[in-house]
Design a protein around this motif. Structure first.
Motif, short mmCIF file in Angstrom:
data_model
loop_
_atom_site.label_atom_id
_atom_site.label_comp_id
_atom_site.label_asym_id
_atom_site.label_seq_id
_atom_site.Cartn_x
_atom_site.Cartn_y
_atom_site.Cartn_z
N SER A 161 0.80 -1.22 0.00
CA SER A 161 0.00 0.00 0.00
C SER A 161 0.83 1.27 0.00
O SER A 161 0.27 2.36 -0.18
CB SER A 161 -0.93 0.01 1.22
OG SER A 161 -1.86 -1.04 1.14
N ASP A 202 -0.43 -3.70 3.88
CA ASP A 202 -1.51 -3.33 4.79
C ASP A 202 -1.87 -4.47 5.74
O ASP A 202 -2.84 -4.37 6.50
CB ASP A 202 -2.74 -2.84 4.03
CG ASP A 202 -3.36 -3.87 3.10
OD1 ASP A 202 -3.09 -5.07 3.29
OD2 ASP A 202 -4.10 -3.47 2.19
N ASP A 234 -3.96 -1.98 10.01
CA ASP A 234 -4.34 -1.84 8.61
C ASP A 234 -3.45 -0.72 8.07
O ASP A 234 -3.87 0.41 7.90
CB ASP A 234 -5.82 -1.48 8.49
CG ASP A 234 -6.29 -1.46 7.04
OD1 ASP A 234 -5.43 -1.57 6.14
OD2 ASP A 234 -7.49 -1.29 6.81
N GLU A 274 -1.29 1.70 5.88
CA GLU A 274 -1.55 2.21 4.53
C GLU A 274 -0.55 3.25 4.05
O GLU A 274 -0.28 3.34 2.86
CB GLU A 274 -2.96 2.83 4.48
CG GLU A 274 -4.08 1.86 4.76
CD GLU A 274 -4.34 0.90 3.61
OE1 GLU A 274 -3.80 1.14 2.51
OE2 GLU A 274 -5.06 -0.09 3.80
N GLU A 321 -5.42 2.90 8.90
CA GLU A 321 -6.71 3.52 8.65
C GLU A 321 -7.80 2.96 9.57
O GLU A 321 -8.97 3.27 9.41
CB GLU A 321 -7.12 3.39 7.19
CG GLU A 321 -7.35 1.99 6.69
CD GLU A 321 -7.85 1.98 5.25
OE1 GLU A 321 -8.13 3.07 4.72
OE2 GLU A 321 -7.97 0.88 4.68
N THR A 322 -7.41 2.17 10.57
CA THR A 322 -8.39 1.59 11.48
C THR A 322 -8.99 2.65 12.39
O THR A 322 -10.20 2.73 12.56
CB THR A 322 -7.75 0.49 12.33
OG1 THR A 322 -7.15 -0.47 11.47
CG2 THR A 322 -8.78 -0.17 13.22
N ALA A 355 -14.93 3.90 8.35
CA ALA A 355 -13.90 2.86 8.42
C ALA A 355 -13.36 2.56 7.03
O ALA A 355 -14.10 2.52 6.04
CB ALA A 355 -14.48 1.59 9.05
N ASN A 356 -12.05 2.35 6.95
CA ASN A 356 -11.34 2.03 5.71
C ASN A 356 -11.36 3.16 4.69
O ASN A 356 -11.11 2.93 3.49
CB ASN A 356 -11.91 0.76 5.07
CG ASN A 356 -11.75 -0.45 5.95
OD1 ASN A 356 -10.71 -0.64 6.59
ND2 ASN A 356 -12.79 -1.26 6.03
N GLN A 357 -11.63 4.38 5.15
CA GLN A 357 -11.62 5.53 4.24
C GLN A 357 -10.85 6.70 4.86
O GLN A 357 -11.17 7.85 4.62
CB GLN A 357 -13.05 5.96 3.88
CG GLN A 357 -13.83 4.91 3.12
CD GLN A 357 -15.20 5.38 2.69
OE1 GLN A 357 -15.54 6.56 2.80
NE2 GLN A 357 -16.01 4.48 2.17
N GLU A 359 -4.61 7.29 4.13
CA GLU A 359 -4.02 6.41 3.12
C GLU A 359 -2.64 6.88 2.69
O GLU A 359 -1.74 6.08 2.49
CB GLU A 359 -4.94 6.32 1.89
CG GLU A 359 -6.14 5.42 2.06
CD GLU A 359 -5.87 3.99 1.63
OE1 GLU A 359 -4.85 3.76 0.95
OE2 GLU A 359 -6.67 3.12 1.97
N ASN A 382 -4.33 -7.14 -2.75
CA ASN A 382 -5.31 -7.61 -1.76
C ASN A 382 -5.25 -9.12 -1.55
O ASN A 382 -6.24 -9.72 -1.11
CB ASN A 382 -6.73 -7.18 -2.14
CG ASN A 382 -6.92 -5.69 -2.01
OD1 ASN A 382 -6.66 -5.11 -0.96
ND2 ASN A 382 -7.36 -5.04 -3.08
#
Length: 351
Positions: free
Chosen positions: A74, A89, A118, A120, A135-136, A169-171, A174, A335
């Motif tokens: 990532s 990640d 996580d 990034e 990003e958690t 979450a997850n946004q 990064e 991924n």
């Protein structure tokens, strides 16, 4: 190692298909893994007026090193010795040979309780410590070269994941980069937080004070419709390279490279909601290239793509500068998915 040396060795590495395919003795390609490399050519590789494709490599796709899967990449960073650091990640930080891209080391990362991140975003500080986003929560933590957790930076409450804050979450964080001089750190949110207009993402900075990073200015950046920001890198003059990326099932990825400028942008740290009609001036941006226009150079895709060269590109680092152009290395996050590819790309960028 000097940047010009890194540029030369990286060029050689992307051009050396046999070296990349072989890799180090304990990096073993999975059965059926793609190990294709495109060599560099001088002309005919334009992705746009300011960007050309120097080469790509799938040599690390679906491989392992010291029992750790080499994928889910990532972020990339240039280490102090001229080697490359690549962040997975799944809480692994790889050291890569700058010439061949082959893994030379892997370090596990963990949070304060020993749990995986996580992870990034990645930046290497001037003392060699690693700054890593997760990003958690989201978070930014500092690690030693051997993966020991050293410190954790403060994060504005509004950027925390709901219900603690307004992020999804997850946004969240990064991209991560140190601005020239190393005194300012910048992290990019991937998508808008609740209350802000869709497409407006926040760029948070920290300023080094007495050896530690303290919260500083925040800025707005407007993405193209449907795209997020997976990575951001500072140029020597303080401007930013920004990756914008999206995915449409059955169609594939959109990946665009922008040049951004914060010099006239509004500090949004004290503004609760960014609506696009509030007098806030976002970072200026100029399109450098839509990577769908790059030559495919024999690349193949395992799922529908508008250009078979494209994949889930998430990592970016500036590796050199010569003849008025930057050399930029990108990597895609597979991924750990059979229909996605760990692919490195080398671009020549004129800014």
């Amino acid at each position: 190692m000097r940047l010009r040396t890194v540029l030369a060795t990286l060029t050689a590495g992307l051009a050396a298909a046999t070296t990349l395919a072989a890799g180090p003795a304990n990096a073993h390609p999975a059965a059926g893994a793609a190990t294709k490399t495109a060599t560099d050519t001088a002309l005919g590789d334009a992705c746009g007026p300011a960007v050309s494709l120097g080469g790509f490599s799938d040599a690390l796709d679906k491989t392992a090193f010291d029992g750790t899967f080499v994928g889910n990449l990532s972020a990339l960073a240039l280490d102090r010795d001229g080697s490359l650091a690549a962040l997975s990640d799944r809480s692994s930080l790889f050291g890569l040979d700058a010439r061949t891209l082959a893994p030379r080391s892997v370090v596990p990362l963990a949070d304060e309780s020993g749990a995986a991140l996580d992870s990034e975003g990645l930046a290497v500080d001037r003392d060699g410590t690693r700054l890593v986003t997760s990003e958690t929560e989201p978070s930014v933590r500092r690690y030693s070269r051997d993966g020991a957790l050293l410190d954790r930076l403060p994060v504005p409450p509004s950027l925390l994941v709901a219900p603690a804050g307004r992020a999804t979450a997850n946004q969240t964080f990064e991209g991560l980069t140190l601005l020239p001089g190393g005194r300012t750190l910048l992290a990019s949110m991937e998508y808008a937080i609740s209350g802000d207009s869709t497409g407006i993402v926040r760029l948070q900075t920290w300023r080094r004070q007495h050896g530690r990073f303290a919260l500083s200015a925040q800025y707005a950046y407007r993405t193209d419709t449907g795209l997020g920001v997976p990575e951001i890198q500072a140029l020597p003059d303080g401007r930013l390279l920004v990756l914008e990326r999206g995915f449409t099932a059955g169609v594939g990825n959109t990946v665009r490279l922008y040049l951004a400028d914060l010099r006239h942008a509004t500090d949004t740290g004290g503004i609760a909601a960014l609506t696009g009609q509030d007098g806030v001036r976002p970072a200026g941006k100029t399109l450098l290239a839509d990577l769908v226009n790059c030559p495919s150079r024999g690349a193949t895709a395992k799922q529908p793509q508008p250009n078979p060269l494209l994949d889930n590109i998430e990592g970016m680092v500036i590796t050199g500068r010569a003849q008025g152009r930057l050399t930029v290395l990108l990597v895609s996050d597979d991924n750990q998915n059979a229909v996605q590819t760990t692919r490195f790309y080398r671009l020549r960028v004129r800014v």
